[in-house]
Design a protein around this motif. Structure first.
Motif, mmCIF file in Angstrom:
data_model
loop_
_atom_site.group_PDB
_atom_site.id
_atom_site.type_symbol
_atom_site.label_atom_id
_atom_site.label_comp_id
_atom_site.label_asym_id
_atom_site.label_seq_id
_atom_site.Cartn_x
_atom_site.Cartn_y
_atom_site.Cartn_z
ATOM 1 N N THR A 1 -9.188 7.309 -4.912
ATOM 2 C CA THR A 1 -9.974 6.081 -4.870
ATOM 3 C C THR A 1 -9.959 5.266 -6.161
ATOM 4 O O THR A 1 -10.201 4.061 -6.130
ATOM 5 C CB THR A 1 -11.440 6.401 -4.526
ATOM 6 N N ILE B 1 -5.041 4.666 -11.267
ATOM 7 C CA ILE B 1 -4.129 3.555 -11.535
ATOM 8 C C ILE B 1 -2.944 4.117 -12.324
ATOM 9 O O ILE B 1 -3.131 4.758 -13.353
ATOM 10 C CB ILE B 1 -4.812 2.434 -12.338
ATOM 11 N N SER C 1 12.189 2.823 -7.317
ATOM 12 C CA SER C 1 11.643 1.459 -7.271
ATOM 13 C C SER C 1 12.422 0.428 -8.072
ATOM 14 O O SER C 1 12.035 -0.747 -8.078
ATOM 15 C CB SER C 1 10.185 1.466 -7.767
ATOM 16 N N GLU D 1 3.287 0.560 -9.757
ATOM 17 C CA GLU D 1 2.566 -0.240 -8.758
ATOM 18 C C GLU D 1 2.632 0.416 -7.390
ATOM 19 O O GLU D 1 1.636 0.455 -6.654
ATOM 20 C CB GLU D 1 3.158 -1.650 -8.713
ATOM 21 N N GLU D 2 3.811 0.921 -7.032
ATOM 22 C CA GLU D 2 3.969 1.593 -5.747
ATOM 23 C C GLU D 2 3.152 2.880 -5.690
ATOM 24 O O GLU D 2 2.537 3.201 -4.664
ATOM 25 C CB GLU D 2 5.449 1.892 -5.490
ATOM 26 N N THR E 1 0.371 3.497 -7.284
ATOM 27 C CA THR E 1 -1.038 3.129 -7.139
ATOM 28 C C THR E 1 -1.362 2.791 -5.695
ATOM 29 O O THR E 1 -2.378 3.246 -5.140
ATOM 30 C CB THR E 1 -1.378 1.936 -8.054
ATOM 31 N N ARG E 2 -0.495 1.994 -5.069
ATOM 32 C CA ARG E 2 -0.712 1.635 -3.665
ATOM 33 C C ARG E 2 -0.687 2.885 -2.776
ATOM 34 O O ARG E 2 -1.552 3.060 -1.920
ATOM 35 C CB ARG E 2 0.369 0.649 -3.216
ATOM 36 N N ARG E 3 0.295 3.724 -3.003
ATOM 37 C CA ARG E 3 0.435 4.933 -2.176
ATOM 38 C C ARG E 3 -0.741 5.879 -2.377
ATOM 39 O O ARG E 3 -1.184 6.547 -1.434
ATOM 40 C CB ARG E 3 1.744 5.643 -2.539
ATOM 41 N N SER E 4 -1.262 5.922 -3.601
ATOM 42 C CA SER E 4 -2.375 6.828 -3.882
ATOM 43 C C SER E 4 -3.604 6.488 -3.051
ATOM 44 O O SER E 4 -4.358 7.380 -2.650
ATOM 45 C CB SER E 4 -2.715 6.817 -5.372
ATOM 46 N N ARG E 5 -3.808 5.196 -2.781
ATOM 47 C CA ARG E 5 -4.958 4.807 -1.955
ATOM 48 C C ARG E 5 -4.799 5.332 -0.533
ATOM 49 O O ARG E 5 -5.772 5.748 0.103
ATOM 50 C CB ARG E 5 -5.108 3.286 -1.938
ATOM 51 N N GLU E 6 -3.572 5.327 -0.041
ATOM 52 C CA GLU E 6 -3.324 5.851 1.302
ATOM 53 C C GLU E 6 -3.602 7.344 1.372
ATOM 54 O O GLU E 6 -3.959 7.867 2.435
ATOM 55 C CB GLU E 6 -1.874 5.579 1.702
#
Length: 398
Positions: free
Chosen positions: A167, A170, A147, A155-156, A158-163
């Motif tokens: 839930t 962070i 990154s 940040e990436e 965290t975003r990927r973890s939601r996918e």
């Protein structure tokens, strides 16, 4: 043997159909019963999950945000595995060790791979440094290559973890080094562990490697179960002063695999002993039972309303396995629920009903039932005749 009951909501008369349907919907949408909790643990947070079915065998504060320590390295490993699988990175690609990374870790007191400043290391060696040696410096090198900076990587991640279905997690860095707001839950860690094994079976065996030599320094895998517990094959330990001692572990015996996450234990000794005790309990007291495979005929003759065929077969949409205590197995009930007669036209694959599995101490499990073939609607005259026959005689007349 499983016993299958059947519950059909009749279409006629209308007011009875609506009343029964309302009762069924209320029952199926009500909160499922809690998992039977027949064992305690000294861990502050804990969860044990059956890998195949996803059933929760035990949990304690599983949704409580906690400091994950080095267990959060699993997210970094997942993202690097994904790079390898897509071909974006190769195992022998060499990544640079920046001065920023070296200065951040050289005197930190954290676990290290001992990467020399301004050197390079292969992706394969860096992964071994993360998984086996728990090297914070290896995580930072991977994060910068991924990154541009460790902050951007967090940040990436965290975003990927939601996918992936995490839930609440962070990420602020790639290693789990103590940082405000870098948090996970035990449940999220169990989900991530399952995804690592399911999504990357070709790379997962790395977790069972017990030692690795880099830069002339040999370090052993810190997972205590690898050395003492049958079936243990990997994942990650963690420890910080705030979190205590933690472990995300996978164990497989025969066809069964469990995922266990513990955190907040007081020592390495307690972590090892508690993990072994809970693993033995999970394999001893619980079992996974296969009930249906995708395509199995569950209802052989569901009645059709105003169709060219009088019945249609209903089949399992997917595989259905249930995990429960061996004691509860004797009281398991398998019930089919569908609204009937089923109005034509019907297309193969249409979801018609469901199978509901219940047992003491287990949240109800459901699986869709689908039509196995097409059924065309009767012509106008035949529909009128059949409908009148149903009203007058209570059954269709062909």
């Amino acid at each position: 043997m499983k016993q299958i009951g059947s519950k059909t909501v009749t279409m006629f008369p209308l007011f009875l159909r609506l009343a029964v349907a309302a009762q069924l919907v209320g029952a199926l949408l009500s909160p499922p019963p809690a998992v039977a909790q027949s064992i305690e643990t000294a861990a502050r947070q804990a969860i044990i999950v059956d890998f195949a079915s996803g059933a929760v065998l035990m949990e304690k504060n599983a949704d409580e945000l906690m400091v994950p320590s080095s267990m959060s390295k699993l997210m970094t490993v997942y993202m690097v595995f994904d790079k390898l699988k897509t071909g974006a990175w190769k195992p022998n690609d060499r990544l640079p060790v920046s001065e920023t990374v070296w200065r951040k870790h050289v005197k930190s007191g954290g676990s290290l791979m001992f990467l020399p400043v301004n050197s390079t290391a292969t992706v394969e060696d860096l992964l071994k440094g993360v998984v086996i040696q728990s090297g914070n410096d290896a995580c930072s090198v991977l994060a910068e290559a991924y990154s541009g900076s460790e902050e951007a990587f967090g940040e990436e991640a965290t975003r990927r973890s939601r996918e992936l279905g995490l839930t609440r997690s962070i990420f602020k860095n790639a290693s789990g080094w103590p940082e405000p707001d870098h948090m996970m839950t035990a449940r999220d860690l169990s989900v991530l562990s399952r995804r690592l094994i399911a999504d990357f079976p070709e790379y997962y065996p790395l977790f069972s490697q017990t030692d690795f030599v880099f830069n002339g320094i040999k370090q052993g895998n810190r997972n205590p179960l690898l050395y003492s517990t049958p079936g243990a094959d990997g994942l990650k330990t963690g420890h910080t002063a705030a979190a205590g001692y933690g472990l995300a572990a996978s164990l497989k015996r025969g066809n069964r695999r469990i995922i266990m996450v513990l955190n907040g234990l007081s020592s390495m000794k307690e972590r090892a002993e508690e993990a072994r005790r809970l693993a033995e309990w999970a394999f001893r007291e619980w079992e996974t039972y296969p009930l249906f495979k995708a395509g199995d005929i569950v209802v052989p003759d569901a009645e059709v309303w105003l169709g060219e065929a009088e019945t249609v077969q209903l089949a399992a949409r997917g595989n259905l396995e249930v995990t429960m205590t061996r004691k509860a197995r004797a009281e398991m009930k398998v019930t089919t629920v569908h609204t009937g007669p089923i109005p034509a036209p019907i297309k193969a694959g249409d979801e018609i009903g469901k199978v509901v599995v219940t047992a003491p101490g287990m949240a109800p499990m459901e699986m869709a039932l689908v039509a196995t073939g097409d059924v065309q609607k009767l012509g106008f005259v035949a529909r009128i005749s059949t409908a009148l026959s149903r009203i007058i005689w209570g059954q269709p007349k062909r």
